[in-house]
Motif scaffolding. Structure first.
Motif, PDB file in Angstrom:
ATOM      1  N   ALA A   1       0.850  -1.189   0.000  1.00 46.24           N
ATOM      2  CA  ALA A   1       0.000   0.000   0.000  1.00 46.24           C
ATOM      3  C   ALA A   1       0.884   1.237   0.000  1.00 46.24           C
ATOM      4  CB  ALA A   1      -0.929   0.001   1.217  1.00 46.24           C
ATOM      5  N   TYR A   2       0.364   2.279  -0.608  1.00 50.44           N
ATOM      6  CA  TYR A   2       1.130   3.521  -0.728  1.00 50.44           C
ATOM      7  C   TYR A   2       0.326   4.694  -0.179  1.00 50.44           C
ATOM      8  CZ  TYR A   2       3.800   0.701  -4.053  1.00 50.44           C
ATOM      9  OH  TYR A   2       4.542  -0.289  -4.640  1.00 50.44           O
ATOM     10  N   LEU A   3       1.046   5.677   0.319  1.00 56.28           N
ATOM     11  CA  LEU A   3       0.446   6.938   0.728  1.00 56.28           C
ATOM     12  C   LEU A   3       1.215   8.046   0.027  1.00 56.28           C
ATOM     13  CD1 LEU A   3      -1.593   8.474   2.511  1.00 56.28           C
ATOM     14  CD2 LEU A   3       0.197   8.606   4.258  1.00 56.28           C
ATOM     15  N   GLN A   4       0.587   8.622  -0.980  1.00 60.02           N
ATOM     16  CA  GLN A   4       1.175   9.755  -1.686  1.00 60.02           C
ATOM     17  C   GLN A   4       0.732  11.035  -0.991  1.00 60.02           C
ATOM     18  OE1 GLN A   4       3.308   9.913  -4.454  1.00 60.02           O
ATOM     19  NE2 GLN A   4       3.366  12.097  -3.980  1.00 60.02           N
ATOM     20  N   MET A   5       1.697  11.807  -0.535  1.00 62.15           N
ATOM     21  CA  MET A   5       1.403  13.026   0.213  1.00 62.15           C
ATOM     22  C   MET A   5       1.905  14.224  -0.563  1.00 62.15           C
ATOM     23  SD  MET A   5       2.349  11.750   4.059  1.00 62.15           S
ATOM     24  CE  MET A   5       4.089  11.533   3.693  1.00 62.15           C
ATOM     25  N   ASN A   6       1.006  15.110  -0.938  1.00 57.99           N
ATOM     26  CA  ASN A   6       1.347  16.316  -1.685  1.00 57.99           C
ATOM     27  C   ASN A   6       1.025  17.555  -0.861  1.00 57.99           C
ATOM     28  OD1 ASN A   6       2.030  14.689  -3.923  1.00 57.99           O
ATOM     29  ND2 ASN A   6      -0.086  14.719  -4.670  1.00 57.99           N
ATOM     30  N   SER A   7       1.586  18.672  -1.280  1.00 57.86           N
ATOM     31  CA  SER A   7       1.335  19.953  -0.609  1.00 57.86           C
ATOM     32  C   SER A   7       1.514  19.822   0.898  1.00 57.86           C
ATOM     33  CB  SER A   7      -0.082  20.442  -0.935  1.00 57.86           C
ATOM     34  OG  SER A   7      -0.261  20.575  -2.328  1.00 57.86           O
ATOM     35  N   LEU A   8       2.621  19.242   1.291  1.00 58.72           N
ATOM     36  CA  LEU A   8       2.842  18.980   2.709  1.00 58.72           C
ATOM     37  C   LEU A   8       3.005  20.269   3.505  1.00 58.72           C
ATOM     38  CD1 LEU A   8       5.101  15.861   2.353  1.00 58.72           C
ATOM     39  CD2 LEU A   8       2.982  15.968   3.675  1.00 58.72           C
ATOM     40  N   LYS A   9       2.526  20.209   4.746  1.00 53.74           N
ATOM     41  CA  LYS A   9       2.566  21.346   5.653  1.00 53.74           C
ATOM     42  C   LYS A   9       3.356  20.968   6.900  1.00 53.74           C
ATOM     43  CE  LYS A   9      -2.208  22.295   4.259  1.00 53.74           C
ATOM     44  NZ  LYS A   9      -3.609  22.467   4.735  1.00 53.74           N
ATOM     45  N   PRO A  10       3.891  21.936   7.609  1.00 55.21           N
ATOM     46  CA  PRO A  10       4.610  21.600   8.852  1.00 55.21           C
ATOM     47  C   PRO A  10       3.758  20.800   9.826  1.00 55.21           C
ATOM     48  CG  PRO A  10       5.110  23.841   8.196  1.00 55.21           C
ATOM     49  CD  PRO A  10       4.043  23.356   7.260  1.00 55.21           C
ATOM     50  N   GLU A  11       2.466  21.043   9.832  1.00 53.28           N
ATOM     51  CA  GLU A  11       1.591  20.304  10.754  1.00 53.28           C
ATOM     52  C   GLU A  11       1.382  18.848  10.340  1.00 53.28           C
ATOM     53  OE1 GLU A  11       0.963  23.240   9.263  1.00 53.28           O
ATOM     54  OE2 GLU A  11      -1.167  23.429   8.726  1.00 53.28           O
ATOM     55  N   ASP A  12       1.902  18.462   9.180  1.00 53.16           N
ATOM     56  CA  ASP A  12       1.871  17.054   8.780  1.00 53.16           C
ATOM     57  C   ASP A  12       3.014  16.262   9.407  1.00 53.16           C
ATOM     58  OD1 ASP A  12       0.899  18.129   5.514  1.00 53.16           O
ATOM     59  OD2 ASP A  12      -0.402  17.216   7.043  1.00 53.16           O
ATOM     60  N   THR A  13       3.904  16.945  10.113  1.00 50.68           N
ATOM     61  CA  THR A  13       5.020  16.273  10.773  1.00 50.68           C
ATOM     62  C   THR A  13       4.497  15.287  11.809  1.00 50.68           C
ATOM     63  OG1 THR A  13       6.542  18.112  10.422  1.00 50.68           O
ATOM     64  CG2 THR A  13       7.034  16.600  12.242  1.00 50.68           C
ATOM     65  N   ALA A  14       4.915  14.031  11.674  1.00 51.15           N
ATOM     66  CA  ALA A  14       4.433  12.974  12.564  1.00 51.15           C
ATOM     67  C   ALA A  14       5.144  11.673  12.216  1.00 51.15           C
ATOM     68  CB  ALA A  14       2.919  12.786  12.407  1.00 51.15           C
ATOM     69  N   VAL A  15       4.911  10.678  13.053  1.00 51.85           N
ATOM     70  CA  VAL A  15       5.274   9.309  12.696  1.00 51.85           C
ATOM     71  C   VAL A  15       4.073   8.699  11.978  1.00 51.85           C
ATOM     72  CG1 VAL A  15       5.965   7.033  13.513  1.00 51.85           C
ATOM     73  CG2 VAL A  15       6.849   9.085  14.639  1.00 51.85           C
ATOM     74  N   TYR A  16       4.308   8.157  10.817  1.00 47.83           N
ATOM     75  CA  TYR A  16       3.236   7.595  10.008  1.00 47.83           C
ATOM     76  C   TYR A  16       3.268   6.070  10.097  1.00 47.83           C
ATOM     77  CZ  TYR A  16       2.089  12.103   8.014  1.00 47.83           C
ATOM     78  OH  TYR A  16       1.658  13.406   7.842  1.00 47.83           O
ATOM     79  N   TYR A  17       2.090   5.497  10.302  1.00 46.87           N
ATOM     80  CA  TYR A  17       1.954   4.055  10.453  1.00 46.87           C
ATOM     81  C   TYR A  17       0.972   3.513   9.427  1.00 46.87           C
ATOM     82  CZ  TYR A  17       3.755   4.953  15.191  1.00 46.87           C
ATOM     83  OH  TYR A  17       4.504   5.343  16.273  1.00 46.87           O
ATOM     84  N   CYS A  18       1.213   2.301   9.005  1.00 48.28           N
ATOM     85  CA  CYS A  18       0.184   1.608   8.247  1.00 48.28           C
ATOM     86  C   CYS A  18      -0.351   0.452   9.085  1.00 48.28           C
ATOM     87  CB  CYS A  18       0.688   1.100   6.901  1.00 48.28           C
ATOM     88  SG  CYS A  18       1.904  -0.211   6.982  1.00 48.28           S
ATOM     89  N   ALA A  19      -1.545   0.036   8.765  1.00 49.37           N
ATOM     90  CA  ALA A  19      -2.182  -1.069   9.461  1.00 49.37           C
ATOM     91  C   ALA A  19      -2.925  -1.931   8.450  1.00 49.37           C
ATOM     92  CB  ALA A  19      -3.150  -0.561  10.521  1.00 49.37           C
ATOM     93  N   ALA A  20      -3.001  -3.198   8.750  1.00 49.24           N
ATOM     94  CA  ALA A  20      -3.755  -4.136   7.916  1.00 49.24           C
ATOM     95  C   ALA A  20      -4.795  -4.821   8.784  1.00 49.24           C
ATOM     96  CB  ALA A  20      -2.825  -5.176   7.299  1.00 49.24           C
ATOM     97  N   VAL A  21      -5.981  -4.972   8.241  1.00 43.99           N
ATOM     98  CA  VAL A  21      -7.088  -5.558   8.991  1.00 43.99           C
ATOM     99  C   VAL A  21      -7.571  -6.835   8.312  1.00 43.99           C
ATOM    100  CG1 VAL A  21      -9.447  -5.218   9.804  1.00 43.99           C
ATOM    101  CG2 VAL A  21      -7.805  -3.338   9.901  1.00 43.99           C
TER     102      VAL A  21
END
Length: 124
Positions: free
Chosen positions: A79-99
């Motif tokens: 799975a992919y997460l394409q992130m555009n127009s990033l902002k400083p408030e997007d700063t974080a640890v990003y996780y994926c999950a499968a169900v």
């Protein structure tokens, strides 16, 4: 059991783009949907969106709709997460999950598996 490995995090300037990957292994045929989440320092984990493996249907949180896009490659169970127009408030640890969903239609049971997370830092 499903094992997830995220990659693609890093540091980017505001307005830039990043693409995160989440490679799944194990019982991938049983995955019903995969999701992306993030957690910033001092904040609760936030759900960003999900993608259903069967038909590719996606749904997004309002905070990222129109800027973030989730996709999947069924052949590689990624799975992919394409992130555009990033902002400083997007700063974080990003996780994926499968169900994985088991049980009956009227009484389903979900098992969720998490990746280790990848840091995304957006500088102004």
């Amino acid at each position: 059991q499903v094992h997830l490995v995220e990659s693609g995090g890093g540091s980017v300037q505001a307005g830039g783009s990043l693409r995160l990957s989440c490679a799944a292994s194990g019982d991938t045929a049983s995955i019903d949907h995969m999701g992306w989440y993030r957690q910033a320092p001092g904040k609760e984990r936030e759900g960003l969106g999900v993608i259903y493996m069967f038909n590719g249907y996606t749904n997004y949180a309002a905070s990222v709709s129109g800027r973030f896009t989730i996709s999947r490659d069924s052949a590689t169970n990624t799975a992919y997460l394409q992130m555009n127009s990033l902002k400083p408030e997007d700063t974080a640890v990003y996780y994926c999950a499968a169900v994985i969903v088991t049980g009956s239609f009227t009484s389903p049971s979900e098992s969720k598996f998490w990746g280790q997370g990848t840091q995304v830092t957006v500088t102004s």
